[in-house]
Write a protein that holds these residues in place. Structure first.
Motif: not given
Length: 460
Positions: A318-327
C-alpha cells in the motif's frame, strides 16, 4: 497462491459504526449476484508478491444530496477479487480529505457483511520530509491509513464530505485500493515434528534459488549481524556479546564499553516476504539515530500473530504501489506477540532514512506497533519488544532512552522548517505532529518503555 487468484503481495483505532440512514443503499442499486467484470470497474496490479485492485469512486446515493457542493462518493456493495487490506488514495498528495470514510466488507466465501467501520483519514503526518526526492516523485498520492479486514471478497464504501458550514471539496481522483498480500506466511519461530520438516524443506528450496540483485542487496547489509544471505531471522545476542560487537565495530577497540541493550531477534524482510523488486533500488541514510518515534499502524487489531507478515506485506504494498513511496515507511514493526520485523531496507543497524514522522525523519527511526491503540491497550509483549529494540538500536548510536534529543524540523508539521525541537529520546508520533498516533493507550506506556529500555542498556 489463493484458490482463485494469481499468487499475490505509519492514528486512530478501527471502530464499528452504524451508517447514517441517508447513506442506506437502495436494494435496486445492488449489483446482481455472481462475479463482477472487474476490468470494467477498475484496474488490477498483479505480480508474484500480491495484487492491488484500484477502483475509482463516484457519486452515490439518491437521498444524500451534495453537501457544501460535494456529493458523497463511493461504491455500492459488490463482489471483488479476494483482498485483505484496503485504503483510499487520491491524486494530489498535498490535498487533504475533509470528511469521513466508512467501509464494510464480506469475508471470502461467506454471505454475512461486517458492520460499518471507519478508515482513519489523517495519513498526511506520515511520509517523506518536504523537499526530499521521495516527497517530490510524480507517483506520490494522498492516502488514508490502511485498514486490515482479513480475507474478503465483497466491499462497499462511502466517502462523505464535511458537514455544511465546514465543507471542503473532496480531493480529485478518489480510488479504493484493495490489497491482497499473497500466501500467508507465519513469522519464523520454533517448530517441531512435521512443521519443522516442512519449514526445513522450504528453507532448502529457498536456498537453492539464486537471489535477485535486489534480494542480495537487502540481505547483505545485515550480513555482519550473523544473518547470511537469504536469512529469515537476525539472531538474538546476549548483552555481553552485543556490547563486545558494538565496542569493536561502532565505537572502536579502545573505547569504553557502551550502554547498549542485547540485540533482539529480528525477522528480516526475507522472513516476512518482502518483494524487493517493488521498492526503490537505492538505500538512503542519515547521520545517526538520535530518537525513536513510536507509532501504531492504525490497521486495526483483527489479526493473528501468524498473519502479521501478511499485514506487513500489505502495508508495504500500500505504501509503495498505492501511495507512491520508495519503500515501506517504518524502520521497524512490532506485532501483538512481540515479534520484531525489519522495515525499510538498508540494514537494521544502520541509520536508514524512513518516512514515518513527517518533518522529523532525519536522524530518527520509526517503530510501528501493528494495530490500533486509541481505546485498546497494547499487549505487554509488544510494549516490551519496543523497549528491547530501542535499547539496542539507540545504544548503537550512543543515545540514552531516558534522555532528550534535539532534531531539526524539515517542515510540513506543526514546527516551521529549520526549527530545532527537543524530544524525549523515545517519543510518540504525536510529539512531532498534530495526530492521535500512536493512540492514547500506547502513548501512555512510553514512560515505562523509556525506563525499561534504559535498564536493558545497563544504565543505573
Amino acid at each position: 497462491m489463493r484458490a482463485n487468484l494469481v499468487s499475490s503481495v505509519a492514528v486512530t483505532c478501527t471502530a464499528a459504526l452504524a451508517l447514517p440512514l441517508s447513506l442506506a443503499t437502495p436494494a435496486a442499486s445492488l449489483p446482481p449476484a455472481g462475479p463482477v467484470d472487474l476490468v470494467s470497474v477498475g484496474s488490477v496490479d498483479t505480480d508474484v508478491a500480491g495484487s492491488t485492485q484500484s477502483l475509482p469512486l463516484g457519486p452515490i446515493g439518491t437521498t444524500d444530496r451534495a453537501v457544501g457542493g460535494t456529493a458523497t462518493q463511493g461504491l455500492t456493495r459488490r463482489d471483488v477479487r479476494p483482498f485483505s487490506l484496503l485504503g483510499v488514495v487520491w491524486d494530489d498528495a498535498r490535498a487533504h480529505l475533509h470528511g469521513t470514510v466508512q467501509v464494510r466488507t464480506r469475508a471470502a466465501g461467506g454471505s454475512e457483511w461486517s458492520p460499518w467501520q471507519d478508515v482513519e483519514i489523517h495519513n498526511e503526518e506520515h511520509g517523506a520530509d518536504p523537499g526530499t526526492p521521495e516527497a517530490e516523485t510524480a507517483a506520490l498520492r494522498g492516502s488514508t491509513a490502511p485498514l486490515w479486514v482479513g480475507e474478503s471478497d465483497g466491499v462497499e464504501i462511502r466517502v462523505r464530505p464535511q458537514a455544511e458550514g465546514d465543507a471542503a471539496p473532496l480531493p480529485a481522483g478518489l480510488r479504493l485500493e484493495l490489497v491482497d498480500p499473497g500466501p500467508e506466511r507465519a513469522a519464523p519461530g520454533p517448530r517441531s515434528g512435521a512443521a519443522a520438516e516442512a519449514t526445513a524443506d522450504s528453507a532448502r528450496g529457498a536456498a537453492q534459488a539464486a537471489p535477485t540483485v535486489e534480494e542480495a542487496a537487502a540481505s547483505s547489509v545485515n550480513a555482519h549481524l550473523g544473518a547470511p544471505s537469504g536469512a529469515s531471522v537476525i539472531p538474538a545476542l546476549s548483552r555481553a556479546a552485543t556490547v563486545a560487537e558494538a565496542t569493536e565495530a561502532v565505537f572502536g577497540a579502545a573505547a569504553a564499553k557502551p550502554y547498549i541493550g542485547p540485540r533482539p531477534k529480528i525477522i528480516t524482510r526475507k522472513g516476512w516476504g518482502a518483494d524487493e523488486k517493488m521498492r526503490a533500488k537505492s538505500f538512503v541514510y542519515t547521520k545517526a539515530v538520535k530518537a525513536a518515534f513510536v507509532h501504531h499502524s492504525a490497521t486495526g487489531n483483527n489479526y493473528t500473530c501468524r498473519q502479521a507478515p501478511s499485514v506487513l506485506r500489505s502495508i508495504y504494498r500500500y505504501h509503495v504501489k498505492s501511495s507512491g513511496w520508495r519503500d515501506v515507511g517504518y524502520n521497524f514493526a512490532v506485532d501483538k506477540c512481540g515479534n520484531i520485523y525489519e522495515g525499510r531496507a538498508g540494514g537494521v543497524a544502520k541509520p536508514v532514512l524512513g518516512a514515518h514522522t513527517l518533518g522529523f525523519n532525519t536522524n530518527s527511526m520509526g517503530i510501528a506497533v501493528l494495530g490500533s491503540y486509541t481505546s485498546t491497550a497494547p499487549p505487554a509483549a509488544a510494549v516490551n519488544a519496543v523497549a528491547k529494540l530501542t535499547a539496542w538500536k539507540l545504544g548503537l548510536h550512543g543515545a540514552n532512552p531516558k534522555g532528550k534529543a534535539t532534531l531539526t524540523s524539515g517542515g510540513g508539521n506543526k514546527y516551521k522548517k529549520g526549527k530545532k525541537v527537543k524530544f524525549n529520546t523515545i517519543a510518540g508520533h504525536r510529539d512531532g505532529f498534530a495526530t492521535e498516533c500512536p493512540g492514547s493507550r500506547l502513548y501512555s506506556k512510553l514512560g515505562a518503555t523509556r525506563t525499561a529500555s534504559a535498564k536493558y542498556q545497563g544504565r543505573p
